[in-house]
Design an enzyme around this catalytic site. Structure first.
Site, PDB file in Angstrom:
ATOM      1  N   SER A   1       3.951  -1.763  10.339  1.00  0.00           N
ATOM      2  CA  SER A   1       5.409  -1.792  10.475  1.00  0.00           C
ATOM      3  C   SER A   1       6.003  -3.164  10.161  1.00  0.00           C
ATOM      4  O   SER A   1       6.970  -3.588  10.810  1.00  0.00           O
ATOM      5  CB  SER A   1       5.841  -1.302  11.863  1.00  0.00           C
ATOM      6  OG  SER A   1       5.456   0.044  12.038  1.00  0.00           O
TER       7      SER A   1
ATOM      8  N   GLU B   1      -4.706  -4.732  10.967  1.00  0.00           N
ATOM      9  CA  GLU B   1      -3.705  -3.667  11.075  1.00  0.00           C
ATOM     10  C   GLU B   1      -3.927  -2.882  12.364  1.00  0.00           C
ATOM     11  O   GLU B   1      -4.743  -1.947  12.394  1.00  0.00           O
ATOM     12  CB  GLU B   1      -3.828  -2.702   9.891  1.00  0.00           C
ATOM     13  CG  GLU B   1      -3.580  -3.329   8.534  1.00  0.00           C
ATOM     14  CD  GLU B   1      -3.107  -2.294   7.516  1.00  0.00           C
ATOM     15  OE1 GLU B   1      -2.059  -2.522   6.908  1.00  0.00           O
ATOM     16  OE2 GLU B   1      -3.766  -1.257   7.352  1.00  0.00           O
TER      17      GLU B   1
ATOM     18  N   LYS C   1       0.118   4.262  -0.273  1.00  0.00           N
ATOM     19  CA  LYS C   1      -0.532   5.450   0.305  1.00  0.00           C
ATOM     20  C   LYS C   1      -0.314   6.660  -0.617  1.00  0.00           C
ATOM     21  O   LYS C   1      -0.226   6.501  -1.830  1.00  0.00           O
ATOM     22  CB  LYS C   1      -0.042   5.684   1.733  1.00  0.00           C
ATOM     23  CG  LYS C   1      -0.191   4.409   2.587  1.00  0.00           C
ATOM     24  CD  LYS C   1      -0.037   4.617   4.054  1.00  0.00           C
ATOM     25  CE  LYS C   1      -0.206   3.278   4.786  1.00  0.00           C
ATOM     26  NZ  LYS C   1      -0.134   3.380   6.227  1.00  0.00           N
TER      27      LYS C   1
ATOM     28  N   GLY D   1       2.980   2.614  10.671  1.00  0.00           N
ATOM     29  CA  GLY D   1       3.913   3.716  10.448  1.00  0.00           C
ATOM     30  C   GLY D   1       4.694   4.119  11.690  1.00  0.00           C
ATOM     31  O   GLY D   1       5.330   5.167  11.711  1.00  0.00           O
TER      32      GLY D   1
ATOM     33  N   ASN E   1       0.869  -1.189   0.000  1.00  0.00           N
ATOM     34  CA  ASN E   1       0.000   0.000   0.000  1.00  0.00           C
ATOM     35  C   ASN E   1       0.900   1.232   0.000  1.00  0.00           C
ATOM     36  O   ASN E   1       1.500   1.562   1.017  1.00  0.00           O
ATOM     37  CB  ASN E   1      -0.893  -0.032   1.249  1.00  0.00           C
ATOM     38  CG  ASN E   1      -1.739   1.230   1.381  1.00  0.00           C
ATOM     39  OD1 ASN E   1      -1.800   2.049   0.459  1.00  0.00           O
ATOM     40  ND2 ASN E   1      -2.399   1.386   2.523  1.00  0.00           N
TER      41      ASN E   1
ATOM     42  N   HIS F   1      -9.504   0.813   5.637  1.00  0.00           N
ATOM     43  CA  HIS F   1      -8.206   1.161   6.227  1.00  0.00           C
ATOM     44  C   HIS F   1      -8.432   2.199   7.332  1.00  0.00           C
ATOM     45  O   HIS F   1      -9.260   3.099   7.181  1.00  0.00           O
ATOM     46  CB  HIS F   1      -7.265   1.724   5.146  1.00  0.00           C
ATOM     47  CG  HIS F   1      -5.842   1.761   5.615  1.00  0.00           C
ATOM     48  ND1 HIS F   1      -5.400   2.699   6.517  1.00  0.00           N
ATOM     49  CD2 HIS F   1      -4.773   0.975   5.331  1.00  0.00           C
ATOM     50  CE1 HIS F   1      -4.109   2.481   6.775  1.00  0.00           C
ATOM     51  NE2 HIS F   1      -3.710   1.431   6.064  1.00  0.00           N
TER      52      HIS F   1
ATOM     53  N   GLU G   1      -6.851   4.726   8.161  1.00  0.00           N
ATOM     54  CA  GLU G   1      -6.681   6.119   7.725  1.00  0.00           C
ATOM     55  C   GLU G   1      -7.957   6.636   7.058  1.00  0.00           C
ATOM     56  O   GLU G   1      -8.309   7.807   7.188  1.00  0.00           O
ATOM     57  CB  GLU G   1      -5.461   6.214   6.787  1.00  0.00           C
ATOM     58  CG  GLU G   1      -4.160   6.062   7.578  1.00  0.00           C
ATOM     59  CD  GLU G   1      -2.987   5.499   6.793  1.00  0.00           C
ATOM     60  OE1 GLU G   1      -3.020   5.490   5.555  1.00  0.00           O
ATOM     61  OE2 GLU G   1      -2.030   5.036   7.455  1.00  0.00           O
TER      62      GLU G   1
HETATM   63  P1  13P Z   1       3.289   0.561   7.588  1.00  0.00           P
HETATM   64  O1  13P Z   1       3.805  -0.743   7.032  1.00  0.00           O
HETATM   65  O2  13P Z   1       3.998   1.764   7.062  1.00  0.00           O
HETATM   66  O3  13P Z   1       3.211   0.528   9.082  1.00  0.00           O
HETATM   67  O4  13P Z   1       1.781   0.722   7.056  1.00  0.00           O
HETATM   68  C1  13P Z   1       0.909  -0.352   7.182  1.00  0.00           C
HETATM   69  C2  13P Z   1      -0.326  -0.004   6.462  1.00  0.00           C
HETATM   70  O5  13P Z   1      -1.075   0.879   6.870  1.00  0.00           O
HETATM   71  C3  13P Z   1      -0.618  -0.729   5.211  1.00  0.00           C
HETATM   72  O6  13P Z   1      -1.920  -0.518   4.795  1.00  0.00           O
END
Ligand code: 13P
Length: 250
Positions: A212, A166, A11, A172, A9, A95, A97
């Site tokens: 992560s 997640e 983003k 992140g 992903n 997600h 976010e």
């Molecule tokens: P990270 O791997 O940067 O922590 O992000 C995970 C994520 O949100 C994938 O959708």
């Protein structure tokens, strides 16, 4: 059969040159997809068509976001049927976010999954608890509530839905769930899917870990019984890291 999946992903990262360079680097890696591994890339929507046209069969390409409406006066939005028409085959829904920053609630998520399935797109449905919810020992009930919206879908539809666990506190942050924490939650998700849809469907559903995930921790996580791969953020932005993560999934 349950698929083993590594999904990247991206983003809202990478301008055109950097995005193209990363994609070409990945294409050049001749990634081994034996043992039924599926590799998915979720770039920003503006790169989808170019990436699909350049694809050599190494990847399936998905969209991070789309609108639940079919078409019409929704300035700036992209529909599931438009994604399908350019050759997109997957979408992300739920997600954290999008839930938190863009206020997507359960009804929006159900509508998004419905249109995605109607247009023949596979869905990765994301769930995960906040740090506060974990500290209050509400992590399982949070996931249970998030999975409950899948009751809106039939067994025929659920076969096109994979799950990504997640934990928000791991996204992140560089702080990954320990194999014990991740395993406990993935086992729980499989149990919940079993009570919602029965053993066979639950057993056939891929459950990915995200948060992560990196070349440092992926192998240990992927060894856990109910972890069928990963949804990778930061580490998917580097061709070497992403391909190392793919390599350790067996
Ligand atoms: P990270 O791997 O940067 O922590 O992000 C995970 C994520 O949100 C994938 O959708």
């Amino acid at each position: 059969m349950r698929n083993k999946i590594v999904a990247g992903n991206w983003k809202m990262n990478l301008d055109a040159d950097a995005a193209k360079r990363l994609y070409l680097d990945l294409l050049n890696k001749s990634i081994d997809q034996s043992d039924g591994k599926m590799i998915l890339i979720f770039p920003p929507n503006i790169y989808l068509q170019d990436f699909i046209e350049r694809n050599n069969g190494s990847f399936e390409i998905g969209a991070q976001n789309f609108n639940a409406k079919s078409n019409g006066a929704y300035t700036g939005e992209v529909s599931a049927s438009q994604l399908k028409s350019i050759g997109c085959s997957w979408v992300l829904v739920g997600h954290s976010e999008r839930r938190i920053l863009f206020k997507e609630d359960d009804q929006v998520l159900v509508n998004k999954i419905k249109t995605a399935l109607k247009h023949g797109l596979n869905v990765i449905y994301c769930c995960g608890e906040s740090l506060n919810e974990r500290e209050q020992l509400q992590h399982k009930s949070k996931i249970q509530n998030q999975l409950a919206l899948l009751k809106s879908f039939s067994l025929d539809e659920v076969q096109f839905i994979s799950i990504a666990y997640e934990p928000i506190w791991a996204i992140g942050t560089g702080e990954t769930a320990s194999p014990e924490q991740a395993s406990e939650m993935h086992d729980f998700i499989r149990e919940e899917l079993t009570s919602l849809f029965g053993l066979e469907t639950a057993d056939n559903t891929s459950i990915l870990y995200g948060g992560s995930c990196s070349p440092r921790n992926a192998e240990t996580l992927f060894k856990c019984d109910n972890i069928d791969g990963g949804l990778i953020g930061g580490a998917a932005l580097d061709a070497d890291s992403f391909s190392s993560i793919i390599e350790v999934l067996s």
